[in-house]
Design a protein around this motif. Structure first.
Motif, PDB file in Angstrom:
ATOM      1  N   GLU A 194       0.830  -1.193   0.000  1.00  0.00           N
ATOM      2  CA  GLU A 194       0.000   0.000   0.000  1.00  0.00           C
ATOM      3  C   GLU A 194       0.874   1.255   0.000  1.00  0.00           C
ATOM      4  N   PHE A 195       0.228   2.418  -0.289  1.00  0.00           N
ATOM      5  CA  PHE A 195       0.986   3.664  -0.468  1.00  0.00           C
ATOM      6  C   PHE A 195       1.785   4.032   0.766  1.00  0.00           C
ATOM      7  N   TRP A 196       1.238   3.696   1.990  1.00  0.00           N
ATOM      8  CA  TRP A 196       1.936   4.137   3.209  1.00  0.00           C
ATOM      9  C   TRP A 196       3.264   3.426   3.380  1.00  0.00           C
ATOM     10  N   LEU A 197       3.347   2.158   2.895  1.00  0.00           N
ATOM     11  CA  LEU A 197       4.609   1.441   3.015  1.00  0.00           C
ATOM     12  C   LEU A 197       5.684   2.091   2.157  1.00  0.00           C
ATOM     13  N   GLU A 198       5.310   2.413   0.930  1.00  0.00           N
ATOM     14  CA  GLU A 198       6.283   3.042   0.041  1.00  0.00           C
ATOM     15  C   GLU A 198       6.711   4.400   0.583  1.00  0.00           C
ATOM     16  N   GLN A 199       5.762   5.083   1.202  1.00  0.00           N
ATOM     17  CA  GLN A 199       6.069   6.427   1.707  1.00  0.00           C
ATOM     18  C   GLN A 199       6.973   6.380   2.943  1.00  0.00           C
ATOM     19  N   TYR A 200       6.735   5.405   3.812  1.00  0.00           N
ATOM     20  CA  TYR A 200       7.469   5.362   5.080  1.00  0.00           C
ATOM     21  C   TYR A 200       8.548   4.271   5.129  1.00  0.00           C
ATOM     22  N   LYS A 201       8.701   3.557   4.010  1.00  0.00           N
ATOM     23  CA  LYS A 201       9.669   2.459   3.999  1.00  0.00           C
ATOM     24  C   LYS A 201      11.075   2.920   4.391  1.00  0.00           C
ATOM     25  N   PRO A 202      11.630   4.016   3.805  1.00  0.00           N
ATOM     26  CA  PRO A 202      12.981   4.458   4.201  1.00  0.00           C
ATOM     27  C   PRO A 202      13.083   4.770   5.708  1.00  0.00           C
ATOM     28  N   PHE A 203      12.002   5.372   6.231  1.00  0.00           N
ATOM     29  CA  PHE A 203      12.017   5.725   7.659  1.00  0.00           C
ATOM     30  C   PHE A 203      12.096   4.469   8.533  1.00  0.00           C
ATOM     31  N   PHE A 204      11.261   3.468   8.180  1.00  0.00           N
ATOM     32  CA  PHE A 204      11.271   2.226   8.947  1.00  0.00           C
ATOM     33  C   PHE A 204      12.639   1.558   8.887  1.00  0.00           C
ATOM     34  N   ARG A 205      13.222   1.569   7.688  1.00  0.00           N
ATOM     35  CA  ARG A 205      14.524   0.908   7.532  1.00  0.00           C
ATOM     36  C   ARG A 205      15.598   1.593   8.363  1.00  0.00           C
ATOM     37  N   TRP A 206      15.621   2.943   8.351  1.00  0.00           N
ATOM     38  CA  TRP A 206      16.623   3.656   9.152  1.00  0.00           C
ATOM     39  C   TRP A 206      16.343   3.511  10.654  1.00  0.00           C
ATOM     40  N   LEU A 207      15.063   3.339  10.996  1.00  0.00           N
ATOM     41  CA  LEU A 207      14.725   3.094  12.401  1.00  0.00           C
ATOM     42  C   LEU A 207      15.267   1.733  12.850  1.00  0.00           C
ATOM     43  N   MET A 208      15.160   0.732  11.964  1.00  0.00           N
ATOM     44  CA  MET A 208      15.737  -0.579  12.272  1.00  0.00           C
ATOM     45  C   MET A 208      17.261  -0.482  12.416  1.00  0.00           C
ATOM     46  N   PHE A 209      17.870   0.340  11.547  1.00  0.00           N
ATOM     47  CA  PHE A 209      19.317   0.557  11.639  1.00  0.00           C
ATOM     48  C   PHE A 209      19.678   1.165  12.996  1.00  0.00           C
ATOM     49  N   ALA A 210      18.912   2.174  13.412  1.00  0.00           N
ATOM     50  CA  ALA A 210      19.194   2.852  14.684  1.00  0.00           C
ATOM     51  C   ALA A 210      19.085   1.880  15.861  1.00  0.00           C
ATOM     52  N   MET A 211      18.088   0.990  15.797  1.00  0.00           N
ATOM     53  CA  MET A 211      17.922   0.033  16.894  1.00  0.00           C
ATOM     54  C   MET A 211      19.015  -1.041  16.888  1.00  0.00           C
ATOM     55  N   SER A 212      19.591  -1.315  15.731  1.00  0.00           N
ATOM     56  CA  SER A 212      20.623  -2.351  15.657  1.00  0.00           C
ATOM     57  C   SER A 212      21.991  -1.845  16.113  1.00  0.00           C
ATOM     58  N   VAL A 213      22.190  -0.517  16.083  1.00  0.00           N
ATOM     59  CA  VAL A 213      23.501   0.044  16.476  1.00  0.00           C
ATOM     60  C   VAL A 213      23.861  -0.323  17.915  1.00  0.00           C
ATOM     61  N   PRO A 214      22.976  -0.073  18.923  1.00  0.00           N
ATOM     62  CA  PRO A 214      23.357  -0.489  20.293  1.00  0.00           C
ATOM     63  C   PRO A 214      23.485  -2.003  20.449  1.00  0.00           C
ATOM     64  N   ILE A 215      22.763  -2.749  19.614  1.00  0.00           N
ATOM     65  CA  ILE A 215      22.876  -4.210  19.684  1.00  0.00           C
ATOM     66  C   ILE A 215      24.280  -4.643  19.273  1.00  0.00           C
ATOM     67  N   VAL A 216      24.785  -4.040  18.176  1.00  0.00           N
ATOM     68  CA  VAL A 216      26.112  -4.412  17.665  1.00  0.00           C
ATOM     69  C   VAL A 216      27.220  -3.880  18.564  1.00  0.00           C
ATOM     70  N   PHE A 217      27.126  -2.593  18.934  1.00  0.00           N
ATOM     71  CA  PHE A 217      28.245  -1.947  19.630  1.00  0.00           C
ATOM     72  C   PHE A 217      28.172  -2.041  21.150  1.00  0.00           C
ATOM     73  N   TYR A 218      27.051  -2.501  21.680  1.00  0.00           N
ATOM     74  CA  TYR A 218      26.963  -2.700  23.124  1.00  0.00           C
ATOM     75  C   TYR A 218      26.730  -4.176  23.454  1.00  0.00           C
TER      76      TYR A 218
END
Length: 791
Positions: A194-218
């Motif tokens: 749906e349109f909302w996924l395409e619109q917010y997909k980059p945001f969700f992906r970068w949010l997943m990246f942000a959550m993975s940073v403390p997992i990797v480095f801590y």
């Protein structure tokens, strides 16, 4: 952008940072610590880990209470004329940098001679010169560099136990990130367009990246640190493939979202770390539950002589000592507990505790400390507290004071893990290269899954759990082993050497007859008191045989190892020992074991011993002869030769008239010829031979046989079961090898699915702790069954 984090502690420096040597500090305390390290050439502290320090607290006047004598007395575990030792609990110990700086305190204060960190307990044991520095100055130094000790004034104890929750925090961060990343990944899992996924997909992906940073480095930092240290030391340890897998997943996923190639593998990454930490948490809890180390220490067997109120001497276990008990300490015996010297001339060797061999003289009324060894005859003391078993075992296990038999010995885990890691990395790179040609989209999944599924955790767990459980079982069966390496070396022996007197013979059942001029009452009194101060098996036997005499304090007592005793009281000077030692060489040809006596250089006579051999000796030797070369090395003459020939197998070598140095050289020569030697002796005259052998076992028979030379202590009542203990050690190696086989089959099956692209990394991460659980269950059950076979 210029960093605003503190170079020392890593905290935010706020709007007004302090600048010094192009570095930023949050406060003057952190800046001062850096200056201290810089002035003492210790700035490599920061090379071990970024921002490892803590903000030093204000300490002016805070530790004035440490000048009070009663508090210092409680906080120090050892005090002599110029040396004090204190163990301090440091809550802030958290990384390799902490260990490094705390074990280099002598560079900050030259009056500190030694400091040893126990990372697991978060303690540092500090030895310092009390004439030139004080406990207060040591504590202030620690506080000034950000390692403030925790000291409880309620009970005067340093090192109050705090639970280390670091692993729980890391597991919590990984679990939180894993759950949320999985939730954010659902739209892509179910391909909702749906349109909302395409619109917010980059945001969700970068949010997943942000959550993975403390997992990797801590959360995953321990794996990276361990892998880095291993590579730095040119060793491929078991954390290298794990760290590589995590790094590859993170980098690959980050590249994908940066260039909009996909959503990456952040869910698999978070799941991997979460399940890895879950497995580690399980291992830690299981190890704590089984309490191998604590259990076997509680069985530590050292006996001591207690003097009852009516003057009778009674042999008791050291952990039965209570405050106020009167204790007899013989020559070469260990002082098991702090106390007050009552009678006798104490000349104490504290090298077990301080590392310095110079003896310390003490007089009646002086305080003496646990861990010292009396070297000048018999003394009596009053216990000031009960015994700490872990403290005695710590002295026994301290490799500083004993020959390190592990040099050149490669344990079974290290022998396999290096080759295992190389094989896993090779398979990972080869299979990934193949998939890059077949289907590049699966290549990264294959690479990561291989590294995870082939995690060598099962291999790493097998030996610690098998040997740890066996240490506990042996302790219950009165066979007290110093550490796990001894069990592994015991399984490799091919030659067994026995001392005779006090080892295959029993002190309790032996008897002696006197032949010679009668001794006067005064001479008998000196003789009895001389024997009272010795721990030699013949001395103990003769002491028990002779009639009771008045207890006196000898003017002089000296025990010559392998020769005899010199003692003096008033105008009587006795020599007790071999014929040549007392000055009667013509008696050297006596057929039986003899102890000769001279008074004021006039030969008096001899005691002839009729040995009583331990029950089961003949059966034990017949069991051993099938697999081992057997030798009797005795300091006695050949009087027992015919009896031993009848008692022991025909192939047993019987060698007599051996001095302690002869025994040592005999073992050294045979080791050079390829022999793996087990030496069984009394722990006194045989100290050199026990230290030289691959495994040295001291026999304990109601006597304090504490010796750093021995690797194990066997209760005399269990002597006939020696063969069973050796066989059980060999069976333990088989258990480990079988667990390796189970792990190998698990890895082969897992690698098949991983290399063929049929296994997702997150599934592999779930399977990995399950394999660890199966190995722990297998080794624990198998060793318990072994223990029941020898009970």
């Amino acid at each position: 952008m210029e960093s605003n984090s503190c170079f020392h502690c890593g905290d935010d420096c706020g709007k007004h940072p302090i600048k010094y040597q192009d570095k930023t500090f949050c406060c003057n305390g952190c800046k001062t610590v850096f200056e201290i390290f810089n002035e003492n050439d210790l700035t490599c502290y920061y090379d071990l880990q970024n921002s490892p320090g803590a903000i030093p607290k204000e300490i002016e006047g805070k530790y004035d209470f440490l000048t009070q004598e009663n508090i210092i007395e409680k906080l120090t575990e050892f005090r002599s004329d110029s040396i004090e030792i204190a163990t301090l609990y440091i809550p802030h110990i958290h990384c390799s940098s902490c260990i490094w700086i705390l074990e280099n305190l002598n560079k900050l204060n030259p009056n500190i001679s030694d400091s040893q960190v126990n990372f697991g307990k978060k303690t540092v044991r500090v030895t310092y010169n009390s004439d030139k520095t004080s406990l207060k100055e040591v504590v202030m130094l620690l506080s000034s560099i950000g390692y403030e000790p925790y000291i409880s004034l309620d009970d005067f104890k340093s090192g109050k136990k705090h639970i280390n929750r670091t692993l729980i925090y890391k597991l919590g961060v990984a679990g939180f990130g894993f759950g949320n990343i999985m939730f954010l990944s659902f739209p892509e899992y179910f391909e909702i367009n749906e349109f909302w996924l395409e619109q917010y997909k980059p945001f969700f992906r970068w949010l997943m990246f942000a959550m993975s940073v403390p997992i990797v480095f801590y959360s995953a930092q321990d794996y990276f640190i361990s892998a880095y240290k291993g590579l730095k030391a040119k060793v491929l340890n078991i954390d290298v493939p794990i760290a590589l897998g995590v790094a590859v997943l993170f980098i690959r996923s980050t590249v994908e979202i940066m260039f909009d190639l996909g959503s990456g593998f952040f869910d698999s990454l978070a799941g991997l770390v979460f399940f890895l930490l879950t497995g580690r948490f399980f291992q830690q809890k299981t190890y704590d539950f089984l309490s191998f180390e604590r259990d076997y220490k509680s069985y530590f067997p050292i006996a001591i002589t207690k003097i009852n109120r009516d003057g009778e001497e009674q042999s008791i276990q050291v952990y039965d000592i209570e405050k106020g008990d009167r204790i007899l300490i013989r020559n070469e015996e260990l002082i098991p507990v702090d106390g007050i010297l009552i009678n006798g001339r104490a000349k104490i060797d504290y090298s077990f505790v301080t590392g310095e061999s110079q003896t310390v003289s003490k007089e009646s009324g002086d305080k003496i400390f646990a861990g010292g060894k009396q070297t000048n005859g018999v003394i009596e003391m009053e216990a000031l507290k009960s015994v700490e078993q872990s403290y005695l075992t710590q002295l026994w296990s301290n490799d500083v004071f004993s020959k390190n038999k592990e040099d050149g010995f490669t344990n079974i885990t290290n022998a396999i893990s290096k080759h295992f890691t190389i094989a896993v990395l090779s398979i990972a790179f080869i299979s990934t290269s193949i998939w890059l040609f077949l289907d590049p989209s699966k290549a990264m999944n294959v690479f990561t899954a291989v590294l995870i599924i082939a995690c060598p955790c099962a291999i790493a767990l097998s030996a610690p759990y098998t040997f740890g459980n066996l240490l506990r079982i042996f302790g219950k069966l009165k066979f007290y082993v110093k550490n796990a390496t001894v069990i592994e070396q015991l399984a490799q022996i091919n030659t067994v050497i026995f001392d005779k007197t006090g080892t295959i013979t029993s002190n309790k059942d032996s008897n002696a007859e006197y032949d010679g001029d009668l001794l006067s009452d005064s001479e008998n009194t000196v003789l009895k008191n001389s024997l009272r101060g010795s721990n030699h098996p013949l001395s103990r036997t003769l002491y028990n045989i002779l009639e009771a005499n008045n207890i006196i304090t000898l003017d002089r007592f000296e025990e010559h190892v392998g020769k005899g005793i010199e003692a003096k009281h008033d105008n009587i000077a006795l020599k007790i020992g071999s014929a040549s030692f007392v000055g009667n060489p013509e008696n050297n040809a006596a057929l039986n074991t003899t102890v000769h006596v001279s008074s004021n250089n006039v030969y008096k006579g001899k005691f002839t011993f009729y040995n009583s051999y331990r029950k089961g000796v003949s059966k034990l030797f017949n069991q051993l002869k099938k697999e081992f070369d057997l030798v009797i090395l005795s300091g006695d003459n050949e009087g027992e030769l015919e009896n031993l020939k009848k008692l022991l197998p025909t192939k047993t070598k019987l060698i007599f008239n051996q001095k302690p140095e002869d025994k040592l050289e005999f073992i050294k020569y045979h080791q050079s010829e390829g022999a793996k030697v087990l030496m069984i002796g009394d722990g006194l005259n045989d100290a050199g031979a026990l230290a030289q052998s691959n495994v040295g076992i001291a026999i304990s028979e109601d006597v304090n046989v504490f010796s750093p030379a021995c690797d194990a202590i066997l209760d005399a009542s269990k002597f006939k079961q020696l063969y069973s203990y050796i066989q059980t050690s060999k069976s333990a190696i088989k258990i480990i090898k079988w667990s390796f086989v189970l792990s190998f089959f698990y890895n082969i099956i897992g690698l098949y699915f991983a290399t063929t692209g049929q296994l997702e990394p997150v599934v592999a991460a779930i399977l990995m702790p399950l394999s660890s659980i199966s190995i722990v269950v297998f080794t624990t059950v198998a060793t318990n069954l072994l223990g029941k076979r020898i009970e």
